[in-house]
Design a protein around this motif. Structure first.
Motif, short mmCIF file in Angstrom:
data_model
loop_
_atom_site.label_atom_id
_atom_site.label_comp_id
_atom_site.label_asym_id
_atom_site.label_seq_id
_atom_site.Cartn_x
_atom_site.Cartn_y
_atom_site.Cartn_z
N ASP A 1 -8.10 12.91 -57.37
CA ASP A 1 -8.06 14.33 -57.37
C ASP A 1 -9.59 14.85 -57.11
N GLU A 2 -10.41 13.93 -57.67
CA GLU A 2 -11.95 14.54 -57.62
C GLU A 2 -12.40 14.32 -56.09
N HIS A 3 -11.76 13.30 -55.57
CA HIS A 3 -12.24 12.85 -54.25
C HIS A 3 -12.01 13.88 -53.30
N ARG A 4 -10.58 14.65 -53.40
CA ARG A 4 -9.99 15.50 -52.55
C ARG A 4 -10.80 16.77 -52.43
N THR A 5 -11.76 17.15 -53.57
CA THR A 5 -12.16 18.19 -53.63
C THR A 5 -13.50 18.19 -52.66
N HIS A 6 -13.86 17.26 -52.35
CA HIS A 6 -15.03 17.06 -51.22
C HIS A 6 -14.68 17.47 -49.85
N SER A 7 -15.52 18.62 -49.17
CA SER A 7 -15.15 19.12 -48.17
C SER A 7 -16.14 18.79 -47.10
N ILE A 8 -15.68 18.89 -45.80
CA ILE A 8 -16.64 18.61 -44.64
C ILE A 8 -18.06 19.20 -44.98
N THR A 9 -18.23 20.47 -45.40
CA THR A 9 -19.39 21.03 -45.68
C THR A 9 -20.38 20.06 -46.99
N GLU A 10 -19.71 19.75 -47.60
CA GLU A 10 -20.41 18.94 -48.75
C GLU A 10 -20.95 17.68 -48.16
N MET A 11 -19.87 17.06 -47.16
CA MET A 11 -20.37 15.98 -46.48
C MET A 11 -21.63 15.86 -45.54
N VAL A 12 -21.49 17.04 -44.93
CA VAL A 12 -22.62 17.42 -43.89
C VAL A 12 -23.94 17.65 -44.86
N LYS A 13 -23.80 18.48 -45.74
CA LYS A 13 -25.11 18.43 -46.49
C LYS A 13 -25.55 17.23 -47.24
N TRP A 14 -24.52 16.30 -47.64
CA TRP A 14 -25.28 14.94 -48.12
C TRP A 14 -25.93 14.11 -46.96
N ILE A 15 -25.28 14.20 -45.99
CA ILE A 15 -26.02 13.35 -44.76
C ILE A 15 -27.21 14.06 -44.34
N LEU A 16 -27.46 15.19 -44.33
CA LEU A 16 -28.56 15.93 -44.18
C LEU A 16 -29.74 15.74 -45.11
N LYS A 17 -29.46 15.54 -46.44
CA LYS A 17 -30.22 15.39 -47.45
C LYS A 17 -30.75 14.01 -47.32
N ARG A 18 -30.01 12.94 -46.81
CA ARG A 18 -30.51 11.62 -46.65
C ARG A 18 -31.33 11.28 -45.43
N ASN A 19 -31.16 12.15 -44.48
CA ASN A 19 -31.95 12.36 -43.27
C ASN A 19 -32.93 12.77 -42.89
N LEU A 20 -33.10 14.09 -43.46
CA LEU A 20 -34.29 15.02 -43.34
C LEU A 20 -35.64 14.23 -43.43
N PRO A 21 -35.90 13.51 -44.54
CA PRO A 21 -37.20 12.91 -44.62
C PRO A 21 -37.65 12.16 -43.43
N ALA A 22 -36.56 11.48 -42.67
CA ALA A 22 -36.95 10.84 -41.28
C ALA A 22 -36.97 11.53 -40.25
N GLY A 23 -36.89 13.03 -40.18
CA GLY A 23 -37.00 13.91 -39.03
C GLY A 23 -35.86 14.85 -39.00
N ARG A 24 -36.03 15.78 -38.40
CA ARG A 24 -34.91 16.85 -38.43
C ARG A 24 -33.62 16.31 -37.36
N PRO A 25 -32.46 15.96 -38.35
CA PRO A 25 -31.18 15.43 -37.81
C PRO A 25 -30.66 16.60 -37.21
N ASP A 26 -30.02 16.25 -35.92
CA ASP A 26 -29.28 17.19 -35.34
C ASP A 26 -27.64 17.20 -35.39
N ILE A 27 -26.93 18.17 -35.06
CA ILE A 27 -25.48 18.09 -35.20
C ILE A 27 -24.76 16.67 -34.41
N GLN A 28 -25.24 16.31 -33.25
CA GLN A 28 -24.70 15.15 -32.78
C GLN A 28 -25.05 13.92 -33.63
#
Length: 331
Positions: A220-247
């Motif tokens: 049930d907790e797992h299903r509450t995650h959205s694409i928006t949250e996933m994208v934010k999570w990936i961005l937060k992890r990758n920003l320090p290594a440079g500006r991540p793009d949508i690709q």
């Protein structure tokens, strides 16, 4: 976040050892850092790369499928699989497997019972990439292995269909005990429906009573995650290594950038908006850390120069980063 992070059961690496394959060799072949072996989870692209690497190190895909499926010890199953192994009967086990598979993307199972047969079709969640043939084969072989181990009977399938070449078909036909069809438009296992009523010798009502509520709550907790949250999570992890793009983000999620943008639009946002939001959130987090100077903060959130960061921060907070820091540090 669990949705984009795929858990490799510890038993996978143990299984490789038992086959005489070094996990280090697999990870090197996949061109991934060795530390990934001890990480609790990996991204979709890393997950697929590991399966491809295992496939490359084995002479034949079919051989690799059967070897790993049969060597995998029940003791190493994660809780979600353990619950299926201790189910009441084969049908109950398969239903639990399809349900709890959602906890471990990207594979997804669709079960249909009709007439004398039951079909289980393999699909992919959150990714448009077809999974590596080795992973496809192991997923379907494991479903039959589950029935064999659970019932203690040498069950056979009615038909197995694969969309991609799978190596030595004879090996697979011997294992599944049926015809293998290659080159179709789906990956599907067809079972004899009567086998689904067979009770499991490993049935453990007490254990299921403990595991089921925990797994259902996690789901049930797992299903509450959205694409928006996933994208934010990936961005937060990758920003320090440079500006991540949508690709880059789309690739990590295993989809095209157009599909990602469409999914974000459906959730009422855009990649550009999320990038700005993540930078703002991280800027606030970093500024309350007195060990970081403002130039470092600008760099960590993907700004090449301090002035651009100052302008952006003024828009966000109506103040300069240094004034904001003075007011918030130690609060």
């Amino acid at each position: 976040m669990s949705l984009t992070r795929i858990k490799f059961p510890a038993g996978f690496w143990t299984g490789l050892h038992q086959l005489g394959i070094s996990p280090h060799d697999v990870v090197r072949k996949a061109r991934l850092p060795l530390t990934i072996i001890t990480e609790p989870a990996v991204s979709t692209s890393q997950y697929f790369a590991i399966w491809e690497a295992y496939s490359d190190l084995i002479d034949d895909i079919a051989k690799g499928i059967i070897k790993l499926t049969t060597v995998f010890e029940t003791a190493h199953y994660p809780p979600s699989v353990l619950a299926t192994y201790h189910a009441r009967d084969y049908r109950d086990a398969l239903k639990r497997m399809a349900r709890y598979k959602q906890l471990c993307p990207p594979e997804s199972l669709r079960i249909t019972e009709e007439g004398k047969y039951c079909t289980i079709e393999l699909d992919w969640q959150y990714t448009e990439q077809p999974g590596p043939p080795m992973l496809v084969g192991i997923t379907l072989a494991f479903l039959l292995e589950l029935g064999r181990r659970g019932t203690g009977k040498p069950l056979t399938a009615k038909l197995v269909e694969f969309s991609q070449p799978m190596g030595d078909i004879q090996i697979l036909e011997t294992y599944f005990g049926c015809r293998i069809r290659i080159g179709g438009n789906c990956n599907r296992l067809t079972l004899h429906r009567g086998d689904l009523d067979r009770p499991f010798v490993s049935y453990n009502a007490e254990l299921l009573e403990i595991l089921t509520p925990v797994l259902d709550k996690t789901l049930d907790e797992h299903r509450t995650h959205s694409i928006t949250e996933m994208v934010k999570w990936i961005l937060k992890r990758n920003l320090p290594a440079g500006r991540p793009d949508i690709q880059m983000v789309a690739s990590e999620l295993g989809m095209s950038d157009r599909t990602l943008q469409r999914r974000l639009t459906d959730e009422g946002t855009s990649f550009k908006h999320l990038l700005t939001q993540v930078r703002h959130e991280l800027a606030r987090d970093y500024l309350v850390d007195p060990s970081l100077d403002i130039k470092e903060v600008a760099f960590l959130i993907g700004y090449e120069d301090q002035n651009s960061f100052y302008r952006a921060f003024r828009l966000w907070e109506g103040d300069t980063p240094s004034n904001w820091r003075t007011q918030h540090i130690g609060n």
